[in-house]
Write a protein that holds these residues in place. Structure first.
Motif, PDB file in Angstrom:
ATOM      1  N   GLU A 175       8.555   1.602   4.768  1.00 11.02           N
ATOM      2  CA  GLU A 175       8.238   1.688   3.336  1.00 11.02           C
ATOM      3  C   GLU A 175       9.461   1.528   2.437  1.00 11.02           C
ATOM      4  O   GLU A 175       9.365   1.038   1.331  1.00 11.02           O
ATOM      5  N   ASN A 176      10.630   1.911   2.938  1.00  7.38           N
ATOM      6  CA  ASN A 176      11.828   1.822   2.113  1.00  7.38           C
ATOM      7  C   ASN A 176      12.790   0.733   2.568  1.00  7.38           C
ATOM      8  O   ASN A 176      13.951   0.994   2.837  1.00  7.38           O
ATOM      9  N   PHE A 177      12.271  -0.482   2.658  1.00  8.86           N
ATOM     10  CA  PHE A 177      13.077  -1.562   3.236  1.00  8.86           C
ATOM     11  C   PHE A 177      14.016  -2.234   2.231  1.00  8.86           C
ATOM     12  O   PHE A 177      14.758  -3.144   2.574  1.00  8.86           O
ATOM     13  N   SER A 178      14.015  -1.764   0.986  1.00 11.09           N
ATOM     14  CA  SER A 178      14.741  -2.477  -0.077  1.00 11.09           C
ATOM     15  C   SER A 178      16.236  -2.640   0.164  1.00 11.09           C
ATOM     16  O   SER A 178      16.884  -1.785   0.747  1.00 11.09           O
ATOM     17  N   ASN A 179      16.728  -3.753  -0.360  1.00 12.11           N
ATOM     18  CA  ASN A 179      18.167  -4.015  -0.360  1.00 12.11           C
ATOM     19  C   ASN A 179      18.810  -3.099  -1.406  1.00 12.11           C
ATOM     20  O   ASN A 179      18.420  -3.138  -2.577  1.00 12.11           O
ATOM     21  N   PRO A 180      19.802  -2.315  -0.999  1.00 12.09           N
ATOM     22  CA  PRO A 180      20.379  -1.352  -1.966  1.00 12.09           C
ATOM     23  C   PRO A 180      21.083  -2.024  -3.144  1.00 12.09           C
ATOM     24  O   PRO A 180      21.417  -1.352  -4.125  1.00 12.09           O
ATOM     25  N   ALA A 181      21.244  -3.350  -3.090  1.00 13.57           N
ATOM     26  CA  ALA A 181      21.875  -4.041  -4.215  1.00 13.57           C
ATOM     27  C   ALA A 181      20.906  -4.279  -5.370  1.00 13.57           C
ATOM     28  O   ALA A 181      21.318  -4.646  -6.474  1.00 13.57           O
ATOM     29  N   GLY A 182      19.610  -4.066  -5.117  1.00 15.37           N
ATOM     30  CA  GLY A 182      18.606  -4.324  -6.158  1.00 15.37           C
ATOM     31  C   GLY A 182      18.692  -3.325  -7.312  1.00 15.37           C
ATOM     32  O   GLY A 182      19.379  -2.306  -7.224  1.00 15.37           O
ATOM     33  N   ILE A 183      17.961  -3.642  -8.404  1.00 17.55           N
ATOM     34  CA  ILE A 183      18.046  -2.755  -9.565  1.00 17.55           C
ATOM     35  C   ILE A 183      16.763  -1.959  -9.798  1.00 17.55           C
ATOM     36  O   ILE A 183      16.651  -1.231 -10.772  1.00 17.55           O
ATOM     37  N   TYR A 184      15.782  -2.110  -8.879  1.00 16.89           N
ATOM     38  CA  TYR A 184      14.516  -1.392  -9.042  1.00 16.89           C
ATOM     39  C   TYR A 184      14.569  -0.051  -8.307  1.00 16.89           C
ATOM     40  O   TYR A 184      15.509   0.209  -7.537  1.00 16.89           O
ATOM     41  N   ALA A 185      13.558   0.754  -8.542  1.00 16.18           N
ATOM     42  CA  ALA A 185      13.577   2.139  -8.049  1.00 16.18           C
ATOM     43  C   ALA A 185      13.755   2.251  -6.536  1.00 16.18           C
ATOM     44  O   ALA A 185      14.558   3.052  -6.052  1.00 16.18           O
ATOM     45  N   SER A 186      13.034   1.417  -5.749  1.00 22.87           N
ATOM     46  CA  SER A 186      13.118   1.585  -4.298  1.00 22.87           C
ATOM     47  C   SER A 186      14.503   1.163  -3.787  1.00 22.87           C
ATOM     48  O   SER A 186      15.011   1.714  -2.804  1.00 22.87           O
ATOM     49  N   ALA A 187      15.131   0.208  -4.479  1.00 21.41           N
ATOM     50  CA  ALA A 187      16.491  -0.191  -4.113  1.00 21.41           C
ATOM     51  C   ALA A 187      17.472   0.943  -4.415  1.00 21.41           C
ATOM     52  O   ALA A 187      18.382   1.219  -3.640  1.00 21.41           O
ATOM     53  N   ARG A 188      17.220   1.591  -5.533  1.00 26.81           N
ATOM     54  CA  ARG A 188      18.097   2.716  -5.895  1.00 26.81           C
ATOM     55  C   ARG A 188      17.980   3.839  -4.874  1.00 26.81           C
ATOM     56  O   ARG A 188      18.938   4.560  -4.602  1.00 26.81           O
ATOM     57  N   LYS A 189      16.781   3.946  -4.272  1.00 31.88           N
ATOM     58  CA  LYS A 189      16.579   4.971  -3.254  1.00 31.88           C
ATOM     59  C   LYS A 189      17.408   4.632  -1.998  1.00 31.88           C
ATOM     60  O   LYS A 189      18.062   5.508  -1.419  1.00 31.88           O
ATOM     61  N   SER A 190      17.389   3.371  -1.602  1.00 28.91           N
ATOM     62  CA  SER A 190      18.210   2.933  -0.462  1.00 28.91           C
ATOM     63  C   SER A 190      19.687   3.155  -0.757  1.00 28.91           C
ATOM     64  O   SER A 190      20.453   3.606   0.089  1.00 28.91           O
ATOM     65  N   LYS A 191      20.060   2.810  -1.986  1.00 31.79           N
ATOM     66  CA  LYS A 191      21.464   2.952  -2.396  1.00 31.79           C
ATOM     67  C   LYS A 191      21.885   4.424  -2.336  1.00 31.79           C
ATOM     68  O   LYS A 191      22.950   4.758  -1.790  1.00 31.79           O
TER      69      LYS A 191
END
Ligand SMILES: *Cc1c(COP(=O)(O)O)cnc(C)c1O
Length: 392
Positions: free
Chosen positions: A29-45
């Motif tokens: 569910e949390n596969f986002s690239n941490p470089a993104g600017i959306y909420a799930s990316a911020r979670k990875s970051k």
């Protein structure tokens, strides 16, 4: 008892279940690239930044001095090549030891081909670096001293704080390959004057393919992987999010239980060493008798080929390893055993048993029983041993 007895924890360790639990959501569910600017990316970051802090805490560093890599080999390559390149106008001389992991030795050999000069320090019969030799080796052109924290074959722990002090006094950078020691032995980059430190998650119950390099603030080092802006522009490549998160959790668990685990393992280690020495004749302990990793046991059994021993141990469910590179198809004995002064024929017959916190006394009793029987059987087939016993 488990039907498989795993005593090869210096090669790799089992992933902790709590580590796996932390990692799993970041594969799905949390596969986002941490470089993104959306909420799930911020979670990875946020999760990788938490891991950075967890790792930094173990060595007394600040999180922005931690650079994630693909493991110990990459960290070692980066430290050596990166400093050599960044400081090439200052000098071209590097000091290391004869007992380093190949990730250091082969990197130094490569740099020699590129025109650098490398001093490979000797060690004493216990595998400890000679500090006088280190001091004498330092030249005005020396840019880096790289000495491993603890040896992966014989377990000897180096006088890291003393080496750090010498490096600092001479204004030379100090790197340590702490892959075997991180999470197993206490360490502090401030107290020990360490400028660069390598570690790898799979050696402390984290996942494979992830590690880090600590780079002290202000140290000049060349970028290793040119690419994106990850790792403050010093190491491009999309973050291995689940791996990094797993490493952070594994680091946290390792420090939390360090004292207790190291006490427990060193008691079992000493028991195993003593039992081997009393039950098996002509068994020689390799490495320092006390200044050694809490989980490392390494012996040479004269008149025995390390490889035959490993195969027979495997047939009774014991996973062990030889210090020698024989197992990888080469007939060269271990460079570490040669460096501590063992002759070729003895350096071929070594056995490394490395424990984990899950190792039990029952398992070790089984190992001792099987090992003494196997050693006796192999020796009974050796005419050399027969002659030797008659003479002694
Ligand atoms: C395992 C090991 C390495 C290599 O680490 P990887 O993560 O497997 O690349 C380097 N140095 C030492 C001392 C090791 O034990």
């Amino acid at each position: 008892m488990n039907n498989l007895i795993y005593l090869d924890n210096a090669a790799t360790t089992k992933l902790h279940t709590a580590v796996l639990d932390e990692m799993l959501p970041y594969f799905s569910e949390n596969f986002s690239n941490p470089a993104g600017i959306y909420a799930s990316a911020r979670k990875s970051k946020a999760a990788i930044e938490k891991a950075r802090a967890q790792v930094a805490a173990v060595i007394g560093a600040t999180p922005n001095e931690i650079y994630f890599t693909s493991g110990g080999s990459e960290s070692d390559n980066w430290a050596i090549k990166g400093v050599a390149d960044a400081l090439k106008t200052k000098g071209n001389h590097i000091i290391t030891t004869k007992i380093e992991h190949h990730a250091i030795l082969h990197t130094c050999e490569y740099l020699e081909k590129c025109g650098y000069e490398v001093t490979y320090l000797n060690v004493d019969e216990n595998g400890v670096v000679k500090l006088d030799e280190l001091k004498a080796a330092i030249r005005p052109t020396t840019v880096l001293i790289s000495v491993m924290f603890a040896n992966n074959e014989i377990g000897t722990i180096q006088p890291i704080a003393e080496i750090g002090r010498i490096a600092k006094e001479h204004g030379v950078l100090f790197h340590t390959d702490a892959v075997q020691a991180f999470g197993h032995v206490p360490m502090n980059v401030e107290d020990m004057n360490i400028d660069l430190l390598s570690a790898s998650a799979h050696k402390f119950h984290g996942p494979k393919g992830v590690g880090f390099l600590y780079i002290r603030k202000g140290v000049k080092i060349q970028t290793y992987l040119h690419g994106g802006a990850q790792e403050r522009g010093r190491r491009g490549s999309t973050h291995n999010v689940p791996g990094i998160i797993g490493m952070g959790k594994a680091a946290e668990l390792a420090v939390e239980n360090l004292v207790e685990n190291s006490h427990k393992m060193s008691k079992l280690r000493d028991y195993l060493m003593a039992q081997i020495q009393t039950k098996i004749p002509f068994a020689k302990l390799n490495g320092h008798p006390v200044k050694r990793l809490p989980n490392n046991v390494n012996f040479c059994f004269r008149f025995i080929e390390g490889e035959s021993l490993l195969i027979m141990l495997d047939s009774v469910g014991i996973c062990a390893s030889s210090g020698s590179a024989c197992t990888s198809g080469s007939l060269d004995p271990s460079h570490v055993l040669l460096a501590i002064g063992l002759p070729h024929e003895i350096a071929h017959g070594s056995l490394r048993l490395t424990l984990s916190e899950e190792t039990t006394k029952e398992e070790l009793d089984y190992v001792i029983e099987k090992l003494s029987a196997i050693v006796e059987r192999l020796r009974s087939m050796s005419p050399l041993y027969e002659d030797f016993v008659k003479e002694n």
